[in-house]
Write a protein that holds these residues in place. Structure first.
Motif, PDB file in Angstrom:
ATOM      1  N   GLN A  39      50.339  10.347 -15.806  1.00  0.00           N
ATOM      2  CA  GLN A  39      51.026  10.896 -16.978  1.00  0.00           C
ATOM      3  C   GLN A  39      50.892   9.980 -18.180  1.00  0.00           C
ATOM      4  OE1 GLN A  39      55.634  11.515 -17.958  1.00  0.00           O
ATOM      5  NE2 GLN A  39      54.910  13.022 -16.465  1.00  0.00           N
ATOM      6  N   TYR A  40      51.026   8.678 -17.973  1.00  0.00           N
ATOM      7  CA  TYR A  40      50.901   7.739 -19.082  1.00  0.00           C
ATOM      8  C   TYR A  40      49.442   7.551 -19.499  1.00  0.00           C
ATOM      9  CZ  TYR A  40      50.835   3.408 -21.741  1.00  0.00           C
ATOM     10  OH  TYR A  40      50.597   2.480 -22.712  1.00  0.00           O
ATOM     11  N   LEU A 129      71.820  18.496 -23.827  1.00  0.00           N
ATOM     12  CA  LEU A 129      71.202  17.178 -23.757  1.00  0.00           C
ATOM     13  C   LEU A 129      70.821  16.690 -25.147  1.00  0.00           C
ATOM     14  CD1 LEU A 129      70.108  14.842 -22.061  1.00  0.00           C
ATOM     15  CD2 LEU A 129      67.970  16.122 -21.786  1.00  0.00           C
ATOM     16  N   ALA A 130      70.300  17.580 -25.987  1.00  0.00           N
ATOM     17  CA  ALA A 130      69.939  17.202 -27.357  1.00  0.00           C
ATOM     18  C   ALA A 130      71.170  16.738 -28.124  1.00  0.00           C
ATOM     19  CB  ALA A 130      69.270  18.380 -28.062  1.00  0.00           C
ATOM     20  N   ALA A 131      72.297  17.432 -27.936  1.00  0.00           N
ATOM     21  CA  ALA A 131      73.525  17.046 -28.628  1.00  0.00           C
ATOM     22  C   ALA A 131      74.034  15.690 -28.146  1.00  0.00           C
ATOM     23  CB  ALA A 131      74.588  18.123 -28.424  1.00  0.00           C
ATOM     24  N   VAL A 132      73.981  15.459 -26.831  1.00  0.00           N
ATOM     25  CA  VAL A 132      74.429  14.176 -26.271  1.00  0.00           C
ATOM     26  C   VAL A 132      73.583  13.032 -26.817  1.00  0.00           C
ATOM     27  CG1 VAL A 132      74.534  12.808 -24.146  1.00  0.00           C
ATOM     28  CG2 VAL A 132      75.437  15.147 -24.182  1.00  0.00           C
ATOM     29  N   LEU A 133      72.272  13.204 -26.817  1.00  0.00           N
ATOM     30  CA  LEU A 133      71.383  12.151 -27.311  1.00  0.00           C
ATOM     31  C   LEU A 133      71.614  11.881 -28.797  1.00  0.00           C
ATOM     32  CD1 LEU A 133      68.122  13.213 -25.455  1.00  0.00           C
ATOM     33  CD2 LEU A 133      69.446  11.137 -25.030  1.00  0.00           C
ATOM     34  N   ARG A 134      71.843  12.943 -29.551  1.00  0.00           N
ATOM     35  CA  ARG A 134      72.046  12.785 -30.994  1.00  0.00           C
ATOM     36  C   ARG A 134      73.372  12.085 -31.294  1.00  0.00           C
ATOM     37  NH1 ARG A 134      71.963  17.771 -32.108  1.00  0.00           N
ATOM     38  NH2 ARG A 134      69.703  17.912 -32.088  1.00  0.00           N
ATOM     39  N   GLU A 135      74.443  12.516 -30.617  1.00  0.00           N
ATOM     40  CA  GLU A 135      75.774  12.012 -30.951  1.00  0.00           C
ATOM     41  C   GLU A 135      76.049  10.632 -30.368  1.00  0.00           C
ATOM     42  OE1 GLU A 135      78.197  15.128 -29.431  1.00  0.00           O
ATOM     43  OE2 GLU A 135      77.391  16.629 -30.851  1.00  0.00           O
ATOM     44  N   ARG A 136      75.579  10.370 -29.148  1.00  0.00           N
ATOM     45  CA  ARG A 136      75.892   9.096 -28.498  1.00  0.00           C
ATOM     46  C   ARG A 136      74.871   8.009 -28.794  1.00  0.00           C
ATOM     47  NH1 ARG A 136      77.392  11.248 -22.386  1.00  0.00           N
ATOM     48  NH2 ARG A 136      78.875  12.864 -23.049  1.00  0.00           N
ATOM     49  N   TYR A 137      73.619   8.416 -29.015  1.00  0.00           N
ATOM     50  CA  TYR A 137      72.563   7.413 -29.116  1.00  0.00           C
ATOM     51  C   TYR A 137      71.762   7.483 -30.417  1.00  0.00           C
ATOM     52  CZ  TYR A 137      73.584   7.007 -24.156  1.00  0.00           C
ATOM     53  OH  TYR A 137      74.228   6.839 -22.961  1.00  0.00           O
ATOM     54  N   GLY A 138      72.022   8.470 -31.257  1.00  0.00           N
ATOM     55  CA  GLY A 138      71.254   8.590 -32.491  1.00  0.00           C
ATOM     56  C   GLY A 138      69.790   8.858 -32.231  1.00  0.00           C
ATOM     57  N   VAL A 139      69.495   9.651 -31.189  1.00  0.00           N
ATOM     58  CA  VAL A 139      68.120   9.933 -30.785  1.00  0.00           C
ATOM     59  C   VAL A 139      67.841  11.426 -30.923  1.00  0.00           C
ATOM     60  CG1 VAL A 139      66.549  10.021 -28.791  1.00  0.00           C
ATOM     61  CG2 VAL A 139      67.896   7.962 -29.233  1.00  0.00           C
ATOM     62  N   GLU A 140      66.726  11.743 -31.529  1.00  0.00           N
ATOM     63  CA  GLU A 140      66.277  13.128 -31.677  1.00  0.00           C
ATOM     64  C   GLU A 140      65.416  13.500 -30.471  1.00  0.00           C
ATOM     65  OE1 GLU A 140      66.145  16.773 -33.776  1.00  0.00           O
ATOM     66  OE2 GLU A 140      67.287  14.938 -34.208  1.00  0.00           O
ATOM     67  N   LEU A 141      65.846  14.517 -29.712  1.00  0.00           N
ATOM     68  CA  LEU A 141      65.095  14.968 -28.543  1.00  0.00           C
ATOM     69  C   LEU A 141      63.888  15.789 -28.996  1.00  0.00           C
ATOM     70  CD1 LEU A 141      64.751  15.384 -25.492  1.00  0.00           C
ATOM     71  CD2 LEU A 141      66.314  17.329 -25.675  1.00  0.00           C
ATOM     72  N   LEU A 142      62.686  15.389 -28.575  1.00  0.00           N
ATOM     73  CA  LEU A 142      61.459  16.050 -29.009  1.00  0.00           C
ATOM     74  C   LEU A 142      60.682  16.690 -27.867  1.00  0.00           C
ATOM     75  CD1 LEU A 142      60.242  13.326 -31.542  1.00  0.00           C
ATOM     76  CD2 LEU A 142      61.445  15.458 -32.054  1.00  0.00           C
ATOM     77  N   ALA A 143      60.840  16.205 -26.643  1.00  0.00           N
ATOM     78  CA  ALA A 143      60.102  16.773 -25.507  1.00  0.00           C
ATOM     79  C   ALA A 143      60.772  16.344 -24.208  1.00  0.00           C
ATOM     80  CB  ALA A 143      58.642  16.337 -25.513  1.00  0.00           C
ATOM     81  N   ILE A 144      60.545  17.123 -23.160  1.00  0.00           N
ATOM     82  CA  ILE A 144      61.016  16.781 -21.821  1.00  0.00           C
ATOM     83  C   ILE A 144      59.823  16.847 -20.881  1.00  0.00           C
ATOM     84  CG2 ILE A 144      62.499  17.457 -19.896  1.00  0.00           C
ATOM     85  CD1 ILE A 144      64.521  18.506 -21.871  1.00  0.00           C
ATOM     86  N   TYR A 145      59.537  15.728 -20.228  1.00  0.00           N
ATOM     87  CA  TYR A 145      58.398  15.633 -19.317  1.00  0.00           C
ATOM     88  C   TYR A 145      58.893  15.672 -17.865  1.00  0.00           C
ATOM     89  CZ  TYR A 145      56.297  13.387 -23.484  1.00  0.00           C
ATOM     90  OH  TYR A 145      55.864  13.091 -24.747  1.00  0.00           O
ATOM     91  N   THR A 146      58.001  15.985 -16.961  1.00  0.00           N
ATOM     92  CA  THR A 146      58.322  15.882 -15.543  1.00  0.00           C
ATOM     93  C   THR A 146      57.116  15.379 -14.764  1.00  0.00           C
ATOM     94  OG1 THR A 146      59.120  17.051 -13.573  1.00  0.00           O
ATOM     95  CG2 THR A 146      57.662  18.282 -15.020  1.00  0.00           C
ATOM     96  N   HIS A 147      57.386  14.647 -13.709  1.00  0.00           N
ATOM     97  CA  HIS A 147      56.350  14.295 -12.743  1.00  0.00           C
ATOM     98  C   HIS A 147      56.249  15.407 -11.709  1.00  0.00           C
ATOM     99  CE1 HIS A 147      55.605  10.178 -14.107  1.00  0.00           C
ATOM    100  NE2 HIS A 147      56.896  10.118 -14.366  1.00  0.00           N
ATOM    101  N   ALA A 148      55.330  15.269 -10.784  1.00  0.00           N
ATOM    102  CA  ALA A 148      55.238  16.224  -9.682  1.00  0.00           C
ATOM    103  C   ALA A 148      56.472  16.099  -8.785  1.00  0.00           C
ATOM    104  CB  ALA A 148      53.964  15.974  -8.870  1.00  0.00           C
ATOM    105  N   ILE A 267      51.746  18.397 -19.559  1.00  0.00           N
ATOM    106  CA  ILE A 267      52.319  17.524 -18.537  1.00  0.00           C
ATOM    107  C   ILE A 267      52.915  18.350 -17.404  1.00  0.00           C
ATOM    108  CG2 ILE A 267      54.265  15.969 -18.111  1.00  0.00           C
ATOM    109  CD1 ILE A 267      53.575  14.567 -20.734  1.00  0.00           C
ATOM    110  N   TRP A 268      53.601  19.432 -17.740  1.00  0.00           N
ATOM    111  CA  TRP A 268      54.179  20.284 -16.702  1.00  0.00           C
ATOM    112  C   TRP A 268      53.092  20.968 -15.881  1.00  0.00           C
ATOM    113  CZ3 TRP A 268      59.437  22.300 -15.929  1.00  0.00           C
ATOM    114  CH2 TRP A 268      60.402  21.502 -16.538  1.00  0.00           C
ATOM    115  N   GLU A 269      52.037  21.410 -16.536  1.00  0.00           N
ATOM    116  CA  GLU A 269      50.936  22.045 -15.801  1.00  0.00           C
ATOM    117  C   GLU A 269      50.289  21.053 -14.843  1.00  0.00           C
ATOM    118  OE1 GLU A 269      48.470  23.486 -18.914  1.00  0.00           O
ATOM    119  OE2 GLU A 269      49.691  25.299 -19.280  1.00  0.00           O
ATOM    120  N   LYS A 270      50.136  19.801 -15.296  1.00  0.00           N
ATOM    121  CA  LYS A 270      49.552  18.783 -14.417  1.00  0.00           C
ATOM    122  C   LYS A 270      50.487  18.459 -13.259  1.00  0.00           C
ATOM    123  CE  LYS A 270      47.271  14.274 -14.406  1.00  0.00           C
ATOM    124  NZ  LYS A 270      47.956  13.750 -13.208  1.00  0.00           N
TER     125      LYS A 270
END
Length: 388
Positions: A39-40, A129-148, A267-270
């Protein structure tokens, strides 16, 4: 000659302001996922180093380094992103959940036995999850990845996950360990690189890891059986420090969002291909192309009614101590019952689904006592599982 020289000088002066106005490309400093995995190496690195300059028309370029080679612990990623030390980063939710368990609600063990179910779970949880990241950590959620899918390999035959009782099982996260404990197995946290040796030496009798990566480290030679049901998926998010994100031109933000949506899909397809390929290779099937063929037996367990899953989820659920989605319980007929009130003398009190046709289950003895919690599910100090 003098007139020609004068004209050339004027021409040079005329173009000088234009060249000075040409802004250099914006440099994006990105911290990626685990080093040494597909993935990386095959997806994150090419996206940031090659595709981002193309997507933005040269307005932005990027450098990327894996977090585990950057002197950063996965548990620290969100804190560093909040501080702006890491402006753009991939955060493994299983590690971040050590400090904030609610972050891993998308990937609680055993709730998503296949990729389609995980996709529905992500769709349900993305806004929260986007709201939690924004309010608690000041992070904008842009994508969600997964491994197999993270699946179970065992040295000795087994017919289903219930057979893990009494066996020592290699795990890699708190959630996996809690599930193994719920199944009356013995979780043993072992680094991925040492998994094959641990199986060979009898340190563990089973191991949880990806089917294809397990094949690549030789688990098809150390184990005899593998279950295709996913224990978890090792979901991660990609996000940006809000100040760093807001500082980018609107056109760059739009193109990055579009590009990251495409990267997420790839990433999800892989992950899907790797899961199917890993099982094929471990079983020695003809469609094995990327791994080494083994002789393992695939355990055909049909886990569709959720009965056993309801006995395993309360601990990772209720240890969050937070409220999400308005604090309401799942509606009748969903895959899980409302949270159990497990505090004080009611620790082993049975919990029951709102659906009257559902059987009653007794809270497992391993569930820890928590804060007081009324009989009404909506007032429990636990966040509800949103089930697809």
């Amino acid at each position: 000659m003098a007139q020609a020289a004068w004209l050339l000088l004027l021409a040079g002066l005329g173009t000088a302001p234009v060249r000075a106005a040409e802004a250099p490309p914006i440099l994006l400093r990105v911290v990626g996922g685990h080093d040494g995995i597909g993935q990386y190496l095959d997806q994150e690195v090419p996206f940031w180093t090659r595709r981002v300059p193309e997507l933005t028309g040269g307005q932005a370029v990027a450098t990327i380094a894996p977090f585990d080679r950057s002197g950063i612990r996965g548990e620290e990623m969100l804190k560093l992103m909040r501080l702006g030390v890491v402006p753009f980063g991939t955060v493994p939710l299983g590690l971040a959940a050590a400090n904030d368990p609610e972050l891993n609600a998308i990937d609680l063990p055993a709730l998503s036995p296949d990729l389609a179910t995980l996709g529905r779970m992500v769709a349900l949880w993305w806004p929260h999850l986007a709201a939690v990241l924004r309010e608690r950590y000041g992070v904008e959620l842009l994508a969600i990845y997964t491994h197999a899918a993270q699946v179970v390999f065992c040295r000795e035959p087994f017919t289903g996950l219930a057979d893990l009782a009494g066996r020592r099982v290699r795990t890699s996260s708190v959630g996996q360990s809690e599930l193994v404990t719920a199944l009356r197995g013995v979780p043993v946290v072992i680094p991925f690189a040492e998994t094959a040796a641990a199986l060979r030496g009898g340190v563990v009798e089973c191991a949880i890891t990806g089917a294809l990566v397990g094949n690549r480290i030789g688990l098809h030679q150390e184990a005899s059986h593998v279950s295709p049901l996913s224990i978890s998926w090792l979901v991660s998010i990609f996000g940006a420090n809000q100040a760093a994100w807001a500082a980018l031109p609107e056109t760059v933000r739009t193109r990055l969002r579009d590009g990251l949506a495409q990267l997420q899909q790839e990433i999800w397809e892989k992950a899907d291909r790797d899961g199917r390929e890993g099982l094929a290779c471990n079983a020695g099937l003809p469609d094995c192309l990327a791994g080494r063929r083994g002789r393992m037996r695939i355990v055909r367990e049909n886990w569709v009614d959720g009965t056993r899953r309801t006995q395993c989820w309360p601990r990772p659920w209720c240890r969050t101590g937070s409220s999400a989605a308005g604090g309401t319980a799942p509606s009748p007929g969903t895959a899980l019952p409302p949270p159990s009130c497990i505090s004080g003398p009611r620790r082993n009190r049975p919990f029951q689904a709102e659906d009257a046709a559902r059987r009653r289950h007794r809270a497992p003895a391993w569930m820890p006592a928590r804060r007081p919690c009324s009989a009404a599910a909506a007032s429990c100090a636990c966040f509800p599982i949103l089930t697809p």
